[in-house]
Design an enzyme around this catalytic site. Structure first.
Site, short mmCIF file in Angstrom:
data_model
loop_
_atom_site.label_atom_id
_atom_site.label_comp_id
_atom_site.label_asym_id
_atom_site.label_seq_id
_atom_site.Cartn_x
_atom_site.Cartn_y
_atom_site.Cartn_z
N SER A 1 -36.96 -20.69 40.89
CA SER A 1 -37.57 -21.82 40.17
C SER A 1 -37.14 -23.14 40.79
CB SER A 1 -37.11 -21.75 38.70
OG SER A 1 -37.51 -22.88 37.97
N TYR B 1 -23.01 -30.89 30.32
CA TYR B 1 -23.64 -30.69 31.63
C TYR B 1 -23.01 -31.62 32.67
CZ TYR B 1 -27.39 -31.08 35.13
OH TYR B 1 -28.11 -31.12 36.31
N THR C 1 -38.91 -30.62 37.93
CA THR C 1 -38.75 -29.16 37.96
C THR C 1 -38.88 -28.62 36.54
OG1 THR C 1 -36.38 -29.33 37.55
CG2 THR C 1 -37.07 -29.35 39.86
N1 LIG Z 1 -34.26 -31.51 39.00
C1 LIG Z 1 -33.41 -32.53 38.96
O1 LIG Z 1 -33.80 -33.70 38.86
C2 LIG Z 1 -31.94 -32.29 39.07
C3 LIG Z 1 -31.07 -33.40 39.05
C4 LIG Z 1 -29.71 -33.17 39.18
C5 LIG Z 1 -29.23 -31.88 39.35
N2 LIG Z 1 -30.10 -30.82 39.31
C6 LIG Z 1 -29.55 -29.48 39.50
O2 LIG Z 1 -30.39 -28.78 40.39
C7 LIG Z 1 -30.24 -27.36 40.17
C8 LIG Z 1 -31.63 -26.71 40.08
O3 LIG Z 1 -32.25 -27.18 38.90
P1 LIG Z 1 -33.83 -27.40 38.75
O4 LIG Z 1 -34.04 -28.81 38.36
O5 LIG Z 1 -34.54 -26.82 39.92
O6 LIG Z 1 -34.11 -26.56 37.41
P2 LIG Z 1 -34.77 -25.10 37.14
O7 LIG Z 1 -36.14 -25.08 37.65
O8 LIG Z 1 -34.54 -24.85 35.69
O9 LIG Z 1 -33.85 -24.14 38.00
C9 LIG Z 1 -32.62 -23.69 37.52
C10 LIG Z 1 -32.38 -22.32 38.06
O10 LIG Z 1 -31.12 -21.83 37.56
C11 LIG Z 1 -31.35 -20.53 37.05
N3 LIG Z 1 -30.41 -20.14 36.00
C12 LIG Z 1 -30.10 -20.79 34.87
N4 LIG Z 1 -29.28 -20.05 34.10
C13 LIG Z 1 -29.07 -18.89 34.80
C14 LIG Z 1 -28.33 -17.71 34.54
N5 LIG Z 1 -27.64 -17.55 33.40
N6 LIG Z 1 -28.34 -16.72 35.46
C15 LIG Z 1 -29.04 -16.86 36.62
N7 LIG Z 1 -29.78 -17.94 36.91
C16 LIG Z 1 -29.80 -18.94 36.00
C17 LIG Z 1 -32.76 -20.60 36.46
O11 LIG Z 1 -33.25 -19.31 36.19
P3 LIG Z 1 -34.46 -19.10 35.12
O12 LIG Z 1 -35.71 -19.53 35.84
O13 LIG Z 1 -34.40 -17.64 34.83
O14 LIG Z 1 -34.16 -19.97 33.95
C18 LIG Z 1 -33.47 -21.33 37.59
O15 LIG Z 1 -33.77 -20.45 38.64
C19 LIG Z 1 -29.41 -27.22 38.90
O16 LIG Z 1 -28.07 -26.96 39.22
C20 LIG Z 1 -29.53 -28.60 38.26
O17 LIG Z 1 -28.45 -28.87 37.42
C21 LIG Z 1 -31.44 -30.99 39.19
#
Ligand SMILES: NC(=O)c1ccc[n+]([C@@H]2O[C@H](COP(=O)([O-])OP(=O)(O)OC[C@H]3O[C@@H](n4cnc5c(N)ncnc54)[C@H](OP(=O)(O)O)[C@@H]3O)[C@@H](O)[C@H]2O)c1
Length: 302
Positions: A26, A186, A219
């Site tokens: 994702s 977080y 995302t």
């Molecule tokens: N997007 C932003 O603006 C932003 C900003 C700062 C930091 N981040 C960081 O970027 C990273 C990716 O986030 P994203 O924005 O791409 O969000 P996302 O689309 O929700 O991706 C998060 C991923 O983590 C997985 N995950 C969550 N809990 C899990 C578990 N218990 N076991 C295995 N996998 C798990 C989710 O799996 P599922 O699909 O099964 O839920 C998903 O694949 C995260 O660490 C987030 O904190 C994002």
């Protein structure tokens, strides 16, 4: 920021290198896995020139869809799936033990993360947002990284990258329990990740450790966990692919490897882990306490 980027930094080939991306089904994790899988496309004369990408995901059906999509779009067949719920320490240890026996690893990308905001209790009476956020964001990174470190440590140009967040800048390391507010927990977890990378870099000089902020990207995670933020800023958020640039640069470029280990990056630049005029730095004793808090329960679940 991209105006300052050196474009050829990412025009690299990574033949035979092995990458592991958590949360590769994702958001930025899937986009990162796809971009890595596409590297060496022009070298497809022999299968062994392609990078191998391992996806660690919790949901079988969604992860299989993502794997299929990555294979179709990249033409790279070497995409492997491991189903692991990263909130379950026992399952992470089991995965680590199996992986170590069967695979090489050059680059570990701790990307999975969550921000659970609903206030619920787990069966053990722990506050669920605290337990789940911390289990996924900090404990899983701790167990996965300590468990897997010996694998990349043997290889050439090994790297460990953790996707933290600029949100951690508002938190000083706090090793006492935090409750109630998913956003604060977080941000605290993301601070803990940065501290862990700094500590590991001291103990494992052969590996290049880095943490980074992906920029705010549109995302599923942001849409779900921060609906108000998403609604307000949706037109200004980065795409998932744009959000992968910092992690790709750290995972692939030689310019990143030339930077000192343990730094925190934003848009291909190392930046301070503390806001100016704030006192967010932690003492060695506080950092040691974080390791103790993580180490003892981690061993319990081994
Ligand atoms: N997007 C932003 O603006 C932003 C900003 C700062 C930091 N981040 C960081 O970027 C990273 C990716 O986030 P994203 O924005 O791409 O969000 P996302 O689309 O929700 O991706 C998060 C991923 O983590 C997985 N995950 C969550 N809990 C899990 C578990 N218990 N076991 C295995 N996998 C798990 C989710 O799996 P599922 O699909 O099964 O839920 C998903 O694949 C995260 O660490 C987030 O904190 C994002």
């Amino acid at each position: 920021a991209s105006k300052d980027f050196v474009p050829h930094n990412l025009e690299v080939q990574v033949p035979g290198r092995v990458f592991l991306v958590t949360g590769g089904n994702s958001g930025t994790g899937k986009a990162t896995a796809l971009e890595i899988a596409k590297r060496d496309k022009q070298l497809l004369t022999h299968v062994s020139t392609e990078p191998h990408v391992h996806l660690v995901c919790r949901d079988q059906a969604g992860a299989e869809d993502a794997r299929g999509e990555i294979i179709r779009e990249s033409g790279n067949q070497n995409i492997f799936l491991h189903i692991v719920d990263l909130s379950d320490p026992k399952k992470i240890w089991k995965f680590v033990e199996n992986f170590k026996q069967e695979h090489k690893l050059h680059v570990l990308i701790n990307n999975a993360g969550c921000m659970v905001n609903k206030r619920e209790l787990t069966e053990d009476g722990l506050e669920k947002n605290f337990a789940t956020n911390t289990l996924v964001n900090t404990r899983s990174v701790y167990i996965l990284t300590t468990g897997l470190i010996p694998v990349p440590e043997k290889e050439h140009d090994p790297r460990v990258i953790t996707v933290s967040s600029g949100g951690m800048l508002v938190q000083k390391l706090n090793t006492d329990d935090l409750h109630f507010d998913g956003t604060m927990v977080y941000a605290q977890n993301k601070r803990q990740q940065v501290v862990l990378m700094e500590r590991w870099a001291q103990g494992h000089p052969a590996i290049h450790f880095s943490s980074m902020h992906p920029g705010w990207a549109d995302t599923p995670g942001v849409r779900q966990a921060m609906p108000g933020f998403h609604a307000r800023f949706r037109d200004r958020l980065r795409s998932e692919t744009q959000g992968t640039d910092p992690v790709l640069w750290l995972a692939l470029s030689s310019a990143a490897a030339a930077q000192p280990s343990s730094r925190f990056f934003q848009d291909r630049k190392p930046v301070s882990t503390h806001l100016s005029l704030t006192r967010m730095s932690s003492s060695p004793a506080e950092e040691e306490k974080l390791i103790e808090i993580l180490e003892q329960p981690a061993q319990t679940f081994k």
